[in-house]
Design an enzyme around this catalytic site. Structure first.
Site, mmCIF file in Angstrom:
data_model
loop_
_atom_site.group_PDB
_atom_site.id
_atom_site.type_symbol
_atom_site.label_atom_id
_atom_site.label_comp_id
_atom_site.label_asym_id
_atom_site.label_seq_id
_atom_site.Cartn_x
_atom_site.Cartn_y
_atom_site.Cartn_z
ATOM 1 C CG HIS A 78 1.903 -3.790 7.803
ATOM 2 N ND1 HIS A 78 2.552 -4.723 7.084
ATOM 3 C CD2 HIS A 78 0.678 -3.444 7.117
ATOM 4 C CE1 HIS A 78 1.874 -5.100 5.735
ATOM 5 N NE2 HIS A 78 0.687 -4.095 5.805
ATOM 6 C CG ASP A 337 -0.407 -1.015 1.375
ATOM 7 O OD1 ASP A 337 -1.423 -0.818 2.003
ATOM 8 O OD2 ASP A 337 0.164 -1.880 0.832
#
EC number: 3.1.3.8
Length: 473
Positions: A78, A337
């Site tokens: 993101h 992540d």
């Protein structure tokens, strides 16, 4: 002289024949011998601040002359966001400690003099949310990335067929996918030619997931992971320096850590941050190492199960690569992540030769998290169709691009542009551990990643909106 800025660090691009006036050593150089990359703040922000490209090995980002890209599989983190809800209270506590000492004391001097006119940057109810203001805003980053990839890979779309986008079910990740789609297809075309597929983040998804979880735990890695952030002496030095400047201030290393965390996030919504210069380069290097260690043990090669977790995605991409464009040419995926670092771990393209420790900074380590998963970071796998050359016979090759830098696979780089022949890549992937077996996925849950072959072409979720933070239209 052309002057460009990355984050807050400005670099001077000198013409090849221009000497560096302040350096007698380099006065006759035709090519600049000074390298400034190590001074870029974005390489030390713990991947909490804006996106930054990976430091390249020098391999050309464009496909080799005798090759064309016929399939792309990308997974993207993101975009830039506000602090997480779990970080907000600690940041505010440290900031309140500083403000309570300076406010009313007319002591706006020294390193914190800027606070007289500075305000906190997180609107109410915006923790966790993607940012939408400033030059490094997450929604802007995602949109621009989509436009960039349309320019790079637009030849793989016929302009008529519906292209699925796959995103994990988390609001900021969904918004990143939407904005990327708008950038790639164009705002109007996105509504009709993209199909947003939202994949649940529930552990019950088993192997059919962008966010797989392992039911087995590496106890040694977890002990270190649970103890983060940890103590480094450079953060004590920063606390002592600030306390010495302001009577009554009593910040400790934890406060310093949280103020540095806040600094990185500020750039996600503002063009600059005065807080950067409050701390020295040594202190930022220490901050970066804390985050390197965090990812190393929590979702990277310091955890014995992460190769297996990452192998789920890698194995599924191999199936697509072997089927080729007949299964589709564009596969854009969006997650977090900690879902990308296991994939990097499975591929082995950043695994360090030494074990990271909490008391010694591993200078020069391959596991530099700022190069791996910055905000908006992405791993792009390209399938190359190449003709005969002196380097290799005609065939199909695989190339890995991490944050817009080509990263050759260790032990398999004998194809054009240091790519890997698909057959050799297949042998490598077949040697990875099984996610289902290693992580003991129950038989009642999906045993393989199938959404790339079983997706909706409906547009009904393309503009789905969840809860919006205050101030976000």
């Amino acid at each position: 002289m052309e002057r460009t800025c990355a984050g807050l660090i400005c670099f001077c691009l000198l013409p090849a024949a221009t000497a560096i006036a302040s350096s007698s050593v380099f006065s006759q150089s035709l090519i600049s011998q000074q390298v400034f990359d190590g001074e870029n703040f974005l390489k030390y922000d713990g991947v909490r601040g804006p996106y930054v490209d990976r430091v390249s090995y020098g391999v050309n980002r464009e496909p080799p002359a005798q090759c064309s890209v016929d399939q792309v599989i990308m997974i993207k983190r993101h975009g830039e966001r506000y602090p997480a809800s779990g970080e907000g209270p600690s940041i505010e506590q440290a900031l309140n400690k500083v403000n309570s000492t300076l406010v009313g004391s007319d002591n706006y001097t020294g390193d914190l003099a800027f606070l007289k006119n500075w305000t906190y940057f997180v609107p109410s109810d915006c923790y966790e949310a993607e940012t939408w203001t400033g030059p490094y805003a997450g929604l802007t980053d995602a949109y621009n990335h989509g436009k960039e990839y349309r320019s790079r890979y637009g030849h793989l779309w016929d302009g008529n067929s519906i292209v699925p986008l796959f995103t994990s079910d988390f609001q900021r990740v969904i918004e990143t996918a939407q904005r990327f789609g708008e950038g790639f297809f164009g705002n109007d075309t996105y509504s009709t030619k993209a199909a947003l597929n939202i994949i649940s983040e529930s552990s019950s998804q088993g192997a059919d997931s962008l966010t797989p979880t392992c039911r087995k735990q590496d106890d040694n890695a977890q002990k270190i992971c649970d103890g983060l952030p940890y103590h480094l002496p450079q953060l004590d030095v920063a606390a002592d320096r600030l306390n010495a400047q302001y009577h009554g201030l009593n910040v400790n290393w934890t406060d310093v850590y949280n103020l540095m965390l806040m600094t990185a996030y500020e750039l996600n919504t503002r063009p600059t941050s005065d807080w950067i210069d409050v701390f020295t380069t040594d202190e930022w290097v220490s901050f970066a190492h804390i985050w390197n260690t965090n990812f190393y043990y929590c979702s990277g090669p310091g955890n014995e199960y992460m190769r297996a977790v990452g192998s789920l995605y890698v194995n599924a991409t191999l199936s697509l690569l072997r089927e080729g464009p007949s299964s589709g040419s564009l596969f854009f995926n969006f997650a977090h992540d900690s879902n990308i670092t296991p994939i990097i771990t499975a591929l082995g393209i950043a695994t360090p030769s030494e074990t990271l420790t909490t008391d010694q900074i591993a200078f020069g380590t391959r596991w530099n998290i700022q190069d791996i998963v910055p905000m908006g970071g992405r791993l792009t796998i390209e399938r190359l169709n190449c003709t005969d050359s002196a380097l290799a016979p005609a065939g199909t090759f695989v190339r890995l691009v991490l944050n817009e830098a080509v990263v050759p696979l260790q032990g398999c780089q004998n194809g054009p542009g240091y790519s890997c022949p698909l057959d050799n890549y297949t042998s490598f992937v077949n040697g990875l551990p099984s996610f289902v077996a290693e992580c003991e996925v129950p038989k009642s849950e999906p045993q393989y990643l199938g959404f790339w072959w079983n997706y909706t072409t409906s547009n009904e979720k393309n503009h789905v909106r969840g809860s919006r933070c205050h101030g976000l239209a």
